[in-house]
Design a protein around this motif. Sequence first.
Motif, PDB file in Angstrom:
ATOM      1  N   GLY A 148       4.957  17.658 -12.067  1.00 45.66           N
ATOM      2  CA  GLY A 148       4.292  18.745 -11.366  1.00 45.66           C
ATOM      3  C   GLY A 148       3.995  18.416  -9.913  1.00 45.66           C
ATOM      4  O   GLY A 148       4.302  19.206  -9.013  1.00 45.66           O
ATOM      5  N   ILE A 149       3.406  17.248  -9.660  1.00 44.77           N
ATOM      6  CA  ILE A 149       3.066  16.868  -8.284  1.00 44.77           C
ATOM      7  C   ILE A 149       4.322  16.602  -7.464  1.00 44.77           C
ATOM      8  O   ILE A 149       4.391  16.945  -6.276  1.00 44.77           O
ATOM      9  CB  ILE A 149       2.149  15.625  -8.267  1.00 44.77           C
ATOM     10  CG1 ILE A 149       0.839  15.922  -8.999  1.00 44.77           C
ATOM     11  CG2 ILE A 149       1.862  15.184  -6.833  1.00 44.77           C
ATOM     12  CD1 ILE A 149       0.042  17.055  -8.400  1.00 44.77           C
ATOM     13  N   THR A 150       5.341  16.014  -8.086  1.00 47.80           N
ATOM     14  CA  THR A 150       6.608  15.766  -7.385  1.00 47.80           C
ATOM     15  C   THR A 150       7.191  17.076  -6.861  1.00 47.80           C
ATOM     16  O   THR A 150       7.605  17.176  -5.694  1.00 47.80           O
ATOM     17  CB  THR A 150       7.621  15.088  -8.325  1.00 47.80           C
ATOM     18  OG1 THR A 150       7.101  13.818  -8.735  1.00 47.80           O
ATOM     19  CG2 THR A 150       8.961  14.876  -7.633  1.00 47.80           C
ATOM     20  N   ASN A 151       7.212  18.093  -7.699  1.00 50.50           N
ATOM     21  CA  ASN A 151       7.754  19.391  -7.286  1.00 50.50           C
ATOM     22  C   ASN A 151       6.811  20.122  -6.344  1.00 50.50           C
ATOM     23  O   ASN A 151       7.264  20.852  -5.449  1.00 50.50           O
ATOM     24  CB  ASN A 151       8.039  20.251  -8.511  1.00 50.50           C
ATOM     25  CG  ASN A 151       9.318  19.829  -9.221  1.00 50.50           C
ATOM     26  OD1 ASN A 151      10.414  20.012  -8.713  1.00 50.50           O
ATOM     27  ND2 ASN A 151       9.181  19.254 -10.406  1.00 50.50           N
ATOM     28  N   ALA A 152       5.510  19.948  -6.533  1.00 52.80           N
ATOM     29  CA  ALA A 152       4.543  20.627  -5.681  1.00 52.80           C
ATOM     30  C   ALA A 152       4.681  20.202  -4.226  1.00 52.80           C
ATOM     31  O   ALA A 152       4.686  21.033  -3.312  1.00 52.80           O
ATOM     32  CB  ALA A 152       3.122  20.353  -6.182  1.00 52.80           C
ATOM     33  N   VAL A 153       4.795  18.903  -3.981  1.00 52.54           N
ATOM     34  CA  VAL A 153       4.965  18.419  -2.612  1.00 52.54           C
ATOM     35  C   VAL A 153       6.299  18.887  -2.049  1.00 52.54           C
ATOM     36  O   VAL A 153       6.402  19.267  -0.871  1.00 52.54           O
ATOM     37  CB  VAL A 153       4.852  16.878  -2.554  1.00 52.54           C
ATOM     38  CG1 VAL A 153       5.208  16.362  -1.163  1.00 52.54           C
ATOM     39  CG2 VAL A 153       3.442  16.435  -2.928  1.00 52.54           C
ATOM     40  N   ASN A 154       7.323  18.903  -2.882  1.00 59.00           N
ATOM     41  CA  ASN A 154       8.638  19.367  -2.434  1.00 59.00           C
ATOM     42  C   ASN A 154       8.576  20.829  -1.984  1.00 59.00           C
ATOM     43  O   ASN A 154       9.217  21.222  -1.006  1.00 59.00           O
ATOM     44  CB  ASN A 154       9.663  19.203  -3.556  1.00 59.00           C
ATOM     45  CG  ASN A 154      11.095  19.278  -3.063  1.00 59.00           C
ATOM     46  OD1 ASN A 154      11.405  18.883  -1.939  1.00 59.00           O
ATOM     47  ND2 ASN A 154      11.978  19.798  -3.878  1.00 59.00           N
ATOM     48  N   LEU A 155       7.771  21.635  -2.681  1.00 57.39           N
ATOM     49  CA  LEU A 155       7.686  23.062  -2.358  1.00 57.39           C
ATOM     50  C   LEU A 155       6.953  23.331  -1.048  1.00 57.39           C
ATOM     51  O   LEU A 155       7.232  24.334  -0.385  1.00 57.39           O
ATOM     52  CB  LEU A 155       6.995  23.812  -3.500  1.00 57.39           C
ATOM     53  CG  LEU A 155       7.847  24.092  -4.740  1.00 57.39           C
ATOM     54  CD1 LEU A 155       6.995  24.731  -5.833  1.00 57.39           C
ATOM     55  CD2 LEU A 155       9.034  24.989  -4.410  1.00 57.39           C
ATOM     56  N   ILE A 156       5.999  22.486  -0.668  1.00 53.56           N
ATOM     57  CA  ILE A 156       5.285  22.746   0.589  1.00 53.56           C
ATOM     58  C   ILE A 156       6.022  22.184   1.804  1.00 53.56           C
ATOM     59  O   ILE A 156       5.574  22.363   2.936  1.00 53.56           O
ATOM     60  CB  ILE A 156       3.845  22.182   0.567  1.00 53.56           C
ATOM     61  CG1 ILE A 156       3.847  20.655   0.541  1.00 53.56           C
ATOM     62  CG2 ILE A 156       3.047  22.751  -0.587  1.00 53.56           C
ATOM     63  CD1 ILE A 156       2.509  20.054   0.902  1.00 53.56           C
TER      64      ILE A 156
END
Length: 340
Positions: free
Chosen positions: A147-155
């Motif tokens: 979740g955090i890996t993708n979250a940072v990628n999205l911002i």
Amino acid sequence: MFEYPMIFLVSFVFSFILTPIVKRLAFKINAIDIPKDERRIHKKPIPRIGGLSILVSFIVSSYMFLIFDKNIIGIVVGAVVIFIGGFLDDLYNLKPKQKLLFQFIAALILIAFDVRVKYITIPFTKAGESLFIGNIGTFITLLWVVGITNAVNLIDGLDGLAAGVCFISSLSLFVVSLISGRSTAIVLTLILSGACLGFLPFNFNPASIFLGDCGAQLLGFLLSAISIQGAIKSAAAFAIAVPIIALGIPIYDTLFAMIRRKLNNRPISEADRGHLHHRLLDLGLNQRQVVFIMYFISFVFGVVSILAMLLTAKNSFALLIIIFAVTLSFAIEFGLLSKK
């Protein structure tokens, strides 16, 4: 304590020196981000494997200042796997399932090397007792890391946004780790924050190099792993509220993106222009103004996460609920859940 500035400085210098070298390498291997849709803000080709300088800085600095025990080896090996997946995506545009495969492998490596959630605090008991959760902790770890890996990628949508937010989040987790006495996490957060700051002069608007998927996913992975190693493993009452608040910008932006796409019957993995930074740009603000606003929001989340660490488990969870309610109200008012 006097070693802390040195750890930060060494990581900063490595990242700062390596980034121009990585930029030249990107042009040689054609790892270039060419603007070809309306979501991209830049207008000219930009090299996009800046994560390589952060990875090398993180590994070398970790080798210099830490003993490579089981946990550290797991974090480093997992980071390399995440970087490889992101690097391949930067070169060949992997499918979402292929990206997830690398993320799950990296998360499983952490678990295999005992970097995982083992206990959870029961928040509304008088003493905030911790409960051993066994296999449930393995699932929580997988969900948290991916979740955090993708979250940072999205911002990672504006010059300097993801690297700057992760720098602020790293420093917040540094203070949290300092309070909880997690010596390894203290060093890791200093190394990561130094690497982020060393990269920022080249990534801030107008950027001459991007993090790329390899860099954004790497930062998300490292933040998730370090938060497990630090705040979540703290000997004091464990409050998942602390890292959730510290990483508030990527977590809430991603959560609202998922809700927005679900409400509009769009695939969860489909990109759109509904993120907070896009909304702020639509108001007429320029890139730098938007990034500074999001830095400030991230700073506020960081301060609140430190405050949560000083509270009882019961109060920190109550604080998390209040923050979620306020943030959700803001998201609705600002149109982050509407169609875009």
